[in-house]
Design a protein around this motif. Structure first.
Motif, mmCIF file in Angstrom:
data_model
loop_
_atom_site.group_PDB
_atom_site.id
_atom_site.type_symbol
_atom_site.label_atom_id
_atom_site.label_comp_id
_atom_site.label_asym_id
_atom_site.label_seq_id
_atom_site.Cartn_x
_atom_site.Cartn_y
_atom_site.Cartn_z
ATOM 1 N N MET A 1 0.847 -1.163 0.000
ATOM 2 C CA MET A 1 0.000 0.000 0.000
ATOM 3 C C MET A 1 0.902 1.238 0.000
ATOM 4 O O MET A 1 1.866 1.308 0.741
ATOM 5 C CB MET A 1 -0.905 -0.013 1.218
ATOM 6 N N ARG A 2 0.541 2.206 -0.815
ATOM 7 C CA ARG A 2 1.308 3.445 -0.939
ATOM 8 C C ARG A 2 0.488 4.629 -0.435
ATOM 9 O O ARG A 2 -0.727 4.542 -0.298
ATOM 10 C CB ARG A 2 1.713 3.668 -2.390
ATOM 11 N N LYS A 3 1.185 5.745 -0.217
ATOM 12 C CA LYS A 3 0.547 6.961 0.291
ATOM 13 C C LYS A 3 -0.615 7.398 -0.598
ATOM 14 O O LYS A 3 -1.683 7.776 -0.110
ATOM 15 C CB LYS A 3 1.594 8.064 0.398
ATOM 16 N N GLU A 4 -0.435 7.340 -1.902
ATOM 17 C CA GLU A 4 -1.494 7.793 -2.813
ATOM 18 C C GLU A 4 -2.754 6.926 -2.702
ATOM 19 O O GLU A 4 -3.863 7.405 -2.923
ATOM 20 C CB GLU A 4 -1.005 7.855 -4.265
ATOM 21 N N HIS A 5 -2.586 5.649 -2.310
ATOM 22 C CA HIS A 5 -3.757 4.788 -2.098
ATOM 23 C C HIS A 5 -4.553 5.266 -0.885
ATOM 24 O O HIS A 5 -5.788 5.272 -0.905
ATOM 25 C CB HIS A 5 -3.331 3.329 -1.903
ATOM 26 N N LEU A 6 -3.845 5.661 0.180
ATOM 27 C CA LEU A 6 -4.522 6.154 1.380
ATOM 28 C C LEU A 6 -5.246 7.462 1.103
ATOM 29 O O LEU A 6 -6.365 7.679 1.581
ATOM 30 C CB LEU A 6 -3.509 6.328 2.515
ATOM 31 N N VAL A 7 -4.642 8.339 0.324
ATOM 32 C CA VAL A 7 -5.286 9.609 -0.041
ATOM 33 C C VAL A 7 -6.559 9.337 -0.839
ATOM 34 O O VAL A 7 -7.597 9.966 -0.608
ATOM 35 C CB VAL A 7 -4.305 10.512 -0.833
ATOM 36 N N GLU A 8 -6.506 8.388 -1.750
ATOM 37 C CA GLU A 8 -7.682 8.040 -2.552
ATOM 38 C C GLU A 8 -8.804 7.482 -1.680
ATOM 39 O O GLU A 8 -9.974 7.801 -1.873
ATOM 40 C CB GLU A 8 -7.312 7.030 -3.640
ATOM 41 N N VAL A 9 -8.464 6.666 -0.697
ATOM 42 C CA VAL A 9 -9.474 6.142 0.237
ATOM 43 C C VAL A 9 -10.152 7.298 0.963
ATOM 44 O O VAL A 9 -11.375 7.321 1.110
ATOM 45 C CB VAL A 9 -8.837 5.158 1.248
ATOM 46 N N GLY A 10 -9.373 8.282 1.407
ATOM 47 C CA GLY A 10 -9.942 9.435 2.098
ATOM 48 C C GLY A 10 -10.918 10.207 1.237
ATOM 49 O O GLY A 10 -11.948 10.695 1.719
ATOM 50 N N LYS A 11 -10.646 10.315 -0.049
ATOM 51 C CA LYS A 11 -11.549 11.025 -0.960
ATOM 52 C C LYS A 11 -12.877 10.304 -1.126
ATOM 53 O O LYS A 11 -13.872 10.908 -1.492
ATOM 54 C CB LYS A 11 -10.877 11.212 -2.319
ATOM 55 N N ARG A 12 -12.872 9.006 -0.846
ATOM 56 C CA ARG A 12 -14.097 8.209 -0.991
ATOM 57 C C ARG A 12 -14.926 8.123 0.295
ATOM 58 O O ARG A 12 -16.018 7.553 0.288
ATOM 59 C CB ARG A 12 -13.746 6.810 -1.458
ATOM 60 N N TYR A 67 7.561 5.498 4.809
ATOM 61 C CA TYR A 67 7.456 4.881 3.492
ATOM 62 C C TYR A 67 8.828 4.527 2.952
ATOM 63 O O TYR A 67 9.808 5.223 3.193
ATOM 64 C CB TYR A 67 6.744 5.832 2.522
ATOM 65 N N ASP A 68 8.887 3.437 2.209
ATOM 66 C CA ASP A 68 10.122 3.029 1.550
ATOM 67 C C ASP A 68 10.419 4.030 0.429
ATOM 68 O O ASP A 68 9.557 4.270 -0.421
ATOM 69 C CB ASP A 68 9.949 1.628 0.962
ATOM 70 N N PRO A 69 11.604 4.651 0.446
ATOM 71 C CA PRO A 69 11.911 5.667 -0.567
ATOM 72 C C PRO A 69 11.915 5.122 -2.004
ATOM 73 O O PRO A 69 11.559 5.834 -2.933
ATOM 74 C CB PRO A 69 13.303 6.166 -0.192
ATOM 75 N N ALA A 70 12.282 3.878 -2.180
ATOM 76 C CA ALA A 70 12.369 3.309 -3.531
ATOM 77 C C ALA A 70 10.997 2.914 -4.077
ATOM 78 O O ALA A 70 10.631 3.277 -5.190
ATOM 79 C CB ALA A 70 13.299 2.101 -3.522
ATOM 80 N N SER A 71 10.217 2.186 -3.272
ATOM 81 C CA SER A 71 8.939 1.667 -3.766
ATOM 82 C C SER A 71 7.741 2.548 -3.412
ATOM 83 O O SER A 71 6.692 2.450 -4.044
ATOM 84 C CB SER A 71 8.691 0.263 -3.198
ATOM 85 N N GLY A 72 7.886 3.386 -2.372
ATOM 86 C CA GLY A 72 6.766 4.206 -1.920
ATOM 87 C C GLY A 72 5.791 3.451 -1.039
ATOM 88 O O GLY A 72 4.793 4.002 -0.590
ATOM 89 N N GLU A 73 6.070 2.177 -0.777
ATOM 90 C CA GLU A 73 5.178 1.363 0.054
ATOM 91 C C GLU A 73 5.433 1.609 1.530
ATOM 92 O O GLU A 73 6.511 2.035 1.932
ATOM 93 C CB GLU A 73 5.373 -0.116 -0.273
ATOM 94 N N ILE A 74 4.418 1.325 2.341
ATOM 95 C CA ILE A 74 4.542 1.487 3.793
ATOM 96 C C ILE A 74 5.642 0.571 4.298
ATOM 97 O O ILE A 74 5.649 -0.627 4.007
ATOM 98 C CB ILE A 74 3.207 1.183 4.504
#
Length: 103
Positions: A1-12, A67-74
């Motif tokens: 899971m990446r930061k942008e996925h969490l932001v998208e969940v919040g928008k919903r 977050y992992d700097p390379a993959s962006g994952e938690i």
């Protein structure tokens, strides 16, 4: 899971109808000053995204991730610093004011 996925969940997230009017309504009361804070176990990115434009980001406190700097994952959960809270007190009740440390 990446930061942008969490932001998208919040928008919903479906908020209560007219929730955005509450801070403006209470802010219009001349004799009072209200500050809204949100404290939640949900990821901070989800809460900030859901309440964007309603509650200032610095008034939102939720679970924070590294977050992992390379993959962006938690990579891990950030440990929070100790917080000090003031407990309600009054001279008439005989209870002394004290602070409690949580963390």
């Amino acid at each position: 899971m990446r930061k942008e996925h969490l932001v998208e969940v919040g928008k919903r997230v479906r908020l209560k109808q007219n929730l955005s009017l509450l801070p403006r309504l209470l802010g219009a009361l001349d004799a009072y000053d209200f500050a809204f804070y949100v404290i939640s176990a949900a990821p901070q990115e989800v809460i900030q995204s859901a309440l964007e434009g309603i509650v200032p980001p610095d008034h939102i406190h939720g679970t924070r991730f590294k977050y992992d700097p390379a993959s962006g994952e938690i990579r891990s959960i950030e440990r929070s610093r100790r917080a000090t809270a003031r407990w309600p007190c009054s001279r008439s009740s005989g209870r002394s004011c004290r602070s409690a440390t949580t963390g």
